[in-house]
Design a protein around this motif. Structure first.
Motif, PDB file in Angstrom:
ATOM      1  N   PRO A 141      -9.612 -17.320  -1.775  1.00 15.79           N
ATOM      2  CA  PRO A 141      -9.465 -15.885  -1.566  1.00 15.79           C
ATOM      3  C   PRO A 141     -10.093 -15.069  -2.700  1.00 15.79           C
ATOM      4  CG  PRO A 141      -7.367 -16.895  -2.154  1.00 15.79           C
ATOM      5  CD  PRO A 141      -8.324 -18.008  -1.946  1.00 15.79           C
ATOM      6  N   GLN A 142     -10.439 -13.824  -2.399  1.00 13.53           N
ATOM      7  CA  GLN A 142     -11.059 -12.930  -3.381  1.00 13.53           C
ATOM      8  C   GLN A 142      -9.970 -12.306  -4.267  1.00 13.53           C
ATOM      9  OE1 GLN A 142     -13.772 -10.075  -1.561  1.00 13.53           O
ATOM     10  NE2 GLN A 142     -14.218 -11.527   0.069  1.00 13.53           N
ATOM     11  N   ALA A 143      -9.342 -13.133  -5.032  1.00 10.13           N
ATOM     12  CA  ALA A 143      -8.282 -12.675  -5.921  1.00 10.13           C
ATOM     13  C   ALA A 143      -8.814 -12.573  -7.345  1.00 10.13           C
ATOM     14  CB  ALA A 143      -7.099 -13.650  -5.867  1.00 10.13           C
ATOM     15  N   VAL A 144      -8.105 -11.797  -8.175  1.00  9.51           N
ATOM     16  CA  VAL A 144      -8.466 -11.715  -9.595  1.00  9.51           C
ATOM     17  C   VAL A 144      -8.360 -13.093 -10.231  1.00  9.51           C
ATOM     18  CG1 VAL A 144      -7.700 -10.806 -11.828  1.00  9.51           C
ATOM     19  CG2 VAL A 144      -7.772  -9.313  -9.831  1.00  9.51           C
ATOM     20  N   ALA A 145      -7.342 -13.837  -9.822  1.00 10.19           N
ATOM     21  CA  ALA A 145      -7.137 -15.188 -10.340  1.00 10.19           C
ATOM     22  C   ALA A 145      -6.500 -16.039  -9.252  1.00 10.19           C
ATOM     23  CB  ALA A 145      -6.244 -15.160 -11.575  1.00 10.19           C
ATOM     24  N   VAL A 146      -6.941 -17.279  -9.144  1.00  9.24           N
ATOM     25  CA  VAL A 146      -6.358 -18.229  -8.199  1.00  9.24           C
ATOM     26  C   VAL A 146      -5.862 -19.426  -9.004  1.00  9.24           C
ATOM     27  CG1 VAL A 146      -6.750 -19.719  -6.209  1.00  9.24           C
ATOM     28  CG2 VAL A 146      -7.900 -17.498  -6.340  1.00  9.24           C
ATOM     29  N   ASP A 150      -8.356 -13.496   4.533  1.00  7.91           N
ATOM     30  CA  ASP A 150      -8.511 -12.196   5.199  1.00  7.91           C
ATOM     31  C   ASP A 150      -7.506 -11.181   4.683  1.00  7.91           C
ATOM     32  OD1 ASP A 150     -10.538 -13.281   6.667  1.00  7.91           O
ATOM     33  OD2 ASP A 150      -9.335 -13.669   8.458  1.00  7.91           O
ATOM     34  N   ARG A 151      -6.249 -11.600   4.502  1.00  4.47           N
ATOM     35  CA  ARG A 151      -5.207 -10.660   4.056  1.00  4.47           C
ATOM     36  C   ARG A 151      -5.490 -10.175   2.636  1.00  4.47           C
ATOM     37  NH1 ARG A 151      -1.092 -12.290   7.753  1.00  4.47           N
ATOM     38  NH2 ARG A 151      -2.055 -11.688   9.720  1.00  4.47           N
ATOM     39  N   ILE A 152      -5.941 -11.066   1.791  1.00  3.30           N
ATOM     40  CA  ILE A 152      -6.219 -10.682   0.403  1.00  3.30           C
ATOM     41  C   ILE A 152      -7.463  -9.789   0.343  1.00  3.30           C
ATOM     42  CG2 ILE A 152      -6.918 -11.599  -1.862  1.00  3.30           C
ATOM     43  CD1 ILE A 152      -4.891 -13.870  -1.396  1.00  3.30           C
ATOM     44  N   ALA A 153      -8.416 -10.016   1.256  1.00  7.54           N
ATOM     45  CA  ALA A 153      -9.578  -9.122   1.354  1.00  7.54           C
ATOM     46  C   ALA A 153      -9.136  -7.732   1.795  1.00  7.54           C
ATOM     47  CB  ALA A 153     -10.597  -9.697   2.338  1.00  7.54           C
ATOM     48  N   THR A 154      -8.189  -7.665   2.730  1.00  3.16           N
ATOM     49  CA  THR A 154      -7.647  -6.371   3.160  1.00  3.16           C
ATOM     50  C   THR A 154      -6.983  -5.663   1.988  1.00  3.16           C
ATOM     51  OG1 THR A 154      -7.272  -7.185   5.407  1.00  3.16           O
ATOM     52  CG2 THR A 154      -6.011  -5.242   4.729  1.00  3.16           C
ATOM     53  N   LYS A 184       0.839  -1.213   0.000  1.00  3.87           N
ATOM     54  CA  LYS A 184       0.000   0.000   0.000  1.00  3.87           C
ATOM     55  C   LYS A 184       0.868   1.255   0.000  1.00  3.87           C
ATOM     56  CE  LYS A 184      -3.563   2.392   2.706  1.00  3.87           C
ATOM     57  NZ  LYS A 184      -4.242   2.431   4.027  1.00  3.87           N
ATOM     58  N   GLU A 185       1.898   1.256   0.863  1.00  6.84           N
ATOM     59  CA  GLU A 185       2.797   2.419   0.955  1.00  6.84           C
ATOM     60  C   GLU A 185       3.520   2.680  -0.360  1.00  6.84           C
ATOM     61  OE1 GLU A 185       5.457   1.488   4.148  1.00  6.84           O
ATOM     62  OE2 GLU A 185       3.822   1.343   5.621  1.00  6.84           O
ATOM     63  N   LYS A 186       3.830   1.619  -1.088  1.00  5.09           N
ATOM     64  CA  LYS A 186       4.581   1.760  -2.336  1.00  5.09           C
ATOM     65  C   LYS A 186       3.669   1.924  -3.549  1.00  5.09           C
ATOM     66  CE  LYS A 186       8.833  -0.557  -0.996  1.00  5.09           C
ATOM     67  NZ  LYS A 186       9.891  -1.467  -1.441  1.00  5.09           N
ATOM     68  N   ASN A 187       2.381   2.043  -3.292  1.00  6.23           N
ATOM     69  CA  ASN A 187       1.407   2.236  -4.374  1.00  6.23           C
ATOM     70  C   ASN A 187       1.390   1.065  -5.358  1.00  6.23           C
ATOM     71  OD1 ASN A 187      -0.681   3.737  -5.555  1.00  6.23           O
ATOM     72  ND2 ASN A 187       0.715   4.636  -7.062  1.00  6.23           N
ATOM     73  N   ILE A 188       1.574  -0.144  -4.809  1.00  2.00           N
ATOM     74  CA  ILE A 188       1.469  -1.363  -5.610  1.00  2.00           C
ATOM     75  C   ILE A 188      -0.006  -1.584  -5.973  1.00  2.00           C
ATOM     76  CG2 ILE A 188       1.769  -3.880  -5.611  1.00  2.00           C
ATOM     77  CD1 ILE A 188       4.450  -2.484  -5.548  1.00  2.00           C
ATOM     78  N   LYS A 189      -0.262  -1.938  -7.209  1.00  7.47           N
ATOM     79  CA  LYS A 189      -1.639  -2.198  -7.640  1.00  7.47           C
ATOM     80  C   LYS A 189      -1.921  -3.677  -7.920  1.00  7.47           C
ATOM     81  CE  LYS A 189      -3.034   2.004  -7.352  1.00  7.47           C
ATOM     82  NZ  LYS A 189      -3.955   2.330  -6.226  1.00  7.47           N
ATOM     83  N   LEU A 190      -0.851  -4.456  -8.075  1.00  8.44           N
ATOM     84  CA  LEU A 190      -1.021  -5.879  -8.344  1.00  8.44           C
ATOM     85  C   LEU A 190       0.054  -6.673  -7.606  1.00  8.44           C
ATOM     86  CD1 LEU A 190      -2.303  -8.296  -9.885  1.00  8.44           C
ATOM     87  CD2 LEU A 190      -0.707  -7.801 -11.760  1.00  8.44           C
ATOM     88  N   ILE A 191      -0.384  -7.678  -6.852  1.00  7.04           N
ATOM     89  CA  ILE A 191       0.544  -8.598  -6.178  1.00  7.04           C
ATOM     90  C   ILE A 191       0.363  -9.989  -6.790  1.00  7.04           C
ATOM     91  CG2 ILE A 191       1.169  -9.738  -4.008  1.00  7.04           C
ATOM     92  CD1 ILE A 191       0.202  -7.277  -2.511  1.00  7.04           C
ATOM     93  N   ILE A 192       1.491 -10.593  -7.164  1.00  4.39           N
ATOM     94  CA  ILE A 192       1.490 -11.994  -7.588  1.00  4.39           C
ATOM     95  C   ILE A 192       2.115 -12.800  -6.458  1.00  4.39           C
ATOM     96  CG2 ILE A 192       2.304 -13.674  -9.283  1.00  4.39           C
ATOM     97  CD1 ILE A 192       2.565 -11.347 -11.289  1.00  4.39           C
ATOM     98  N   SER A 193       1.293 -13.612  -5.770  1.00  6.89           N
ATOM     99  CA  SER A 193       1.837 -14.423  -4.665  1.00  6.89           C
ATOM    100  C   SER A 193       2.237 -15.791  -5.197  1.00  6.89           C
ATOM    101  CB  SER A 193       0.821 -14.563  -3.531  1.00  6.89           C
ATOM    102  OG  SER A 193      -0.244 -15.416  -3.879  1.00  6.89           O
ATOM    103  N   TYR A 245      -7.777  -1.991  -0.118  1.00  9.63           N
ATOM    104  CA  TYR A 245      -6.780  -0.952  -0.400  1.00  9.63           C
ATOM    105  C   TYR A 245      -6.651  -0.670  -1.895  1.00  9.63           C
ATOM    106  CZ  TYR A 245      -4.938  -1.625   4.394  1.00  9.63           C
ATOM    107  OH  TYR A 245      -4.773  -1.702   5.751  1.00  9.63           O
ATOM    108  N   GLY A 246      -7.414  -1.373  -2.705  1.00  8.82           N
ATOM    109  CA  GLY A 246      -7.315  -1.201  -4.150  1.00  8.82           C
ATOM    110  C   GLY A 246      -6.177  -1.986  -4.776  1.00  8.82           C
ATOM    111  N   ILE A 247      -5.752  -3.059  -4.075  1.00 13.87           N
ATOM    112  CA  ILE A 247      -4.657  -3.910  -4.575  1.00 13.87           C
ATOM    113  C   ILE A 247      -5.233  -5.243  -5.031  1.00 13.87           C
ATOM    114  CG2 ILE A 247      -2.481  -5.066  -4.009  1.00 13.87           C
ATOM    115  CD1 ILE A 247      -2.136  -2.984  -1.739  1.00 13.87           C
ATOM    116  N   ASP A 248      -4.972  -5.617  -6.270  1.00 12.29           N
ATOM    117  CA  ASP A 248      -5.418  -6.909  -6.794  1.00 12.29           C
ATOM    118  C   ASP A 248      -4.380  -7.985  -6.515  1.00 12.29           C
ATOM    119  OD1 ASP A 248      -7.832  -6.041  -7.790  1.00 12.29           O
ATOM    120  OD2 ASP A 248      -7.055  -5.607  -9.787  1.00 12.29           O
ATOM    121  N   PHE A 249      -4.861  -9.220  -6.444  1.00 13.25           N
ATOM    122  CA  PHE A 249      -3.987 -10.373  -6.208  1.00 13.25           C
ATOM    123  C   PHE A 249      -4.143 -11.390  -7.320  1.00 13.25           C
ATOM    124  CE2 PHE A 249      -2.543  -9.608  -1.915  1.00 13.25           C
ATOM    125  CZ  PHE A 249      -1.535 -10.543  -1.711  1.00 13.25           C
TER     126      PHE A 249
END
Length: 566
Positions: free
Chosen positions: A175-180, A150-154, A132-141, A158-162
């Motif tokens: 999880p509520q991710a764009v893709a699992v 819960d973490r992916i919902a958080t 969030k601090e770095k203005n990341i918009k997409l995380i690939i785990s 914040y406007g960050i997709d997973f």
């Protein structure tokens, strides 16, 4: 320790004769292949001659289309992408592979590895806040995220997709991710379910390259990383994993990345195999996250020059030396506790807790305890005012299921049939231990508490020669579900007095009743058998066949797995 020899079912004689004729091998080789599901010429061709053309279409994986479209969107909109991975070998190789390939086409990428001690396993709150601090918009785990609901919902708030790339068993909810992406999803039609975490990341990049019409040759140049992941995460080396490991090992032995070459040089290995990764490269990479921070491992795996790689490899190796000393001391403490608390050794499980044990080595200590006592084992220590630790199991016993049935005592847990992690309140340790030990006692069989050796074939010494060995060698890479063939020979006797090596090992020349063939055998940790072997008593031996190359003089040698005296 007494071991059970489990002989694999012998195939039908008609099938043995047919396959032997089809592929022009002797009946012993044909039998071993049939035991592994190699039924005909086409199966044998794919087995002995793996091809990258036989890799599955990445778009067979559920949500692959959504994942690659979201990455393409991020690139088009110039969004920051964060590559997030676990701190073990699978996680760090995953991050290195995906980051390295994406970075070729899109510079606005960063990577993040959680701190084992401050953040724990998987997607952490700190990781989300950092994004969030770095203005990341997409995380690939990678190698994590399937249960981070819960973490992916958080992150979403914040406007960050997973995009989740995982290979662990999902829970009831995703999880509520764009893709699992997880081949173990019940609704995923992907034909092969046993990819490593790095393997799932590889399939994502393969799909991304195809979607963007990029040349994937650069991706294939990272198969050395994938081979390290496959070996270290102990996934089955069959099907797609076998193809990927085969070509990854080729690269490791021809032109590995600078970081992996530096690790190979530290181990003084002339030829890399699955085994030399497991015992050489893997522990060094893991040590980075066990003793310090796993960022050091990723930095090493991404190193571009020989000098940088050598410097980083030496730092990682120093951590591995510290790790070895720490785990050796803790193992000695753990064994002493077992002996003092369980003098009759009649318990079916081990659960130990000591607040000052090093969290980074408890999994290794659990494995060491199983080597000595062979029963399901959990080693716990204190971290962040909680009891946390690792579980390891014995053949055929599902330790993850047993831990799941104690979930009322646990804050969190996860893992596989043979390995798991868990966290709980310190005051609940005794109650957890009591229930866990009771569950194991009810479910485990006496046979499961005796280590076993799977035997492929009863072999006569006269069959052992280089022609036979060279075919066996082509069955590599060896690993789970494609183990190196184990043979048993009977009516054996020594030809000369055995030698003791380094007070622990034994070496001797051996022949078989009725045979003129003399073989050299070596048994690591078998020095206690010296008197019995030297007595001239006949014995049976379980072994693998290896090539010994001493001063350019090649010979075949038997590596002893176990000995039984007649």
């Amino acid at each position: 320790m007494v071991k059970r020899w489990i002989y694999k079912d012998f195939p039908e004689e008609s099938d043995v004769i047919r396959l032997s004729s089809e592929i022009n091998v002797n009946k012993t080789i044909a039998s071993v292949l049939l035991q592994r599901g190699i039924q005909n010429f086409d199966h044998a061709k794919k087995y002995f001659r793996p091809s990258l053309d036989d890799l599955y279409d990445p778009f067979l994986m559920k949500d692959m289309d959504k994942a690659v479209e979201r990455i393409a969107q991020a690139i088009k909109q110039r969004e920051k992408i964060l590559i997030y991975g676990d701190y073990d070998v699978d996680g760090t190789t995953s991050v290195a592979l995906v980051y390295k390939f994406l970075k070729l086409y899109y510079p606005n990428c960063e990577y993040y590895i959680p701190d084992r001690y401050k953040e724990g396993y998987g997607v952490s709150q700190k990781g989300i806040e950092t994004a969030k601090e770095k203005n990341i918009k997409l995380i690939i785990s990678l190698d994590c995220g399937i249960k981070a609901i819960d973490r992916i919902a958080t992150a979403k708030s914040y406007g960050i997709d997973f995009i989740v790339c995982d290979h662990h068993l999902p829970g009831e909810d995703l999880p509520q991710a764009v893709a699992v992406l997880d081949p173990k999803r019940k609704d995923c039609p992907y034909p092969f379910k046993e990819l490593s975490g790095c393997g799932v990341g590889f399939k994502l990049m393969q799909g991304f390259a195809r979607y963007m019409e990029y040349d994937d040759n650069e991706l294939m140049n990272s198969l050395d990383l994938l081979a390290v992941s496959i070996a270290s995460d102990i996934v089955p080396i069959v099907d797609e994993n076998r193809i990927l490991a085969h070509f990854g090992l080729q690269q490791l032995n021809k032109k590995p990345s600078p970081g992996l070459q530096a690790l190979i040089d530290l181990g003084n290995k002339s030829r890399m195999t699955i085994s030399s990764i497991v015992f050489g490269i893997g522990p060094r990479i893991n040590a980075a996250g066990r003793i310090a921070h796993a960022n050091a491992a990723v930095d090493l795996l991404l190193a571009e020059g020989e000098e940088e790689a050598s410097f980083l490899a030496n730092k990682v190796n120093e951590n591995n030396t510290i790790r070895k000393n720490v785990d050796s001391n803790i193992t000695a403490e753990a064994i002493k506790m077992i002996e003092e608390n369980d003098p009759s050794f009649d318990k079916k499980a081990t659960v130990l807790f000591k607040s000052d044990w090093h969290k980074g080595v408890v999994g290794i200590v659990a494995s060491r305890c199983i080597d000595k006592y062979y029963r399901p084992t959990i080693i716990l220590t204190e971290s962040n005012r909680k009891a946390t630790g690792s579980a390891r199991s014995v053949h055929g016993f599902d330790i993850y299921e047993a831990i799941s049935d104690c979930s009322e005592y646990l804050d969190q847990y996860g893992g596989h049939m043979y390995a798991a992690g868990l966290t709980l309140d310190i005051e609940k340790v005794d109650a957890f231990k009591e229930k866990f030990e009771k569950i194991v006692e009810e479910r485990i069989s006496d046979e499961q508490l005796i280590p076993q050796i799977e035997v492929d074939y009863m072999l006569d010494f006269d069959q052992i020669n280089f022609k036979f060995f060279n075919i066996l060698k082509q069955m590599a890479p060896f690993g789970p579900e494609n183990m190196q063939p184990v043979f048993v020979s009977k009516d054996l006797k020594i030809c000369e007095r055995p030698r003791i090596l380094k007070e622990e090992h034994i070496k001797f020349k051996v022949t078989q009743e009725g045979s003129s063939t003399v073989m050299e055998a070596i048994g690591f940790g078998f020095a206690q058998y010296f008197e019995l072997i030297n007595s001239g008593m006949r014995f049976r031996m379980a072994y693998t066949i290896e090539e010994n190359n001493f001063k350019d003089n090649k010979s075949l040698q038997l590596y002893i797995k176990d000995i039984k005296f007649d």
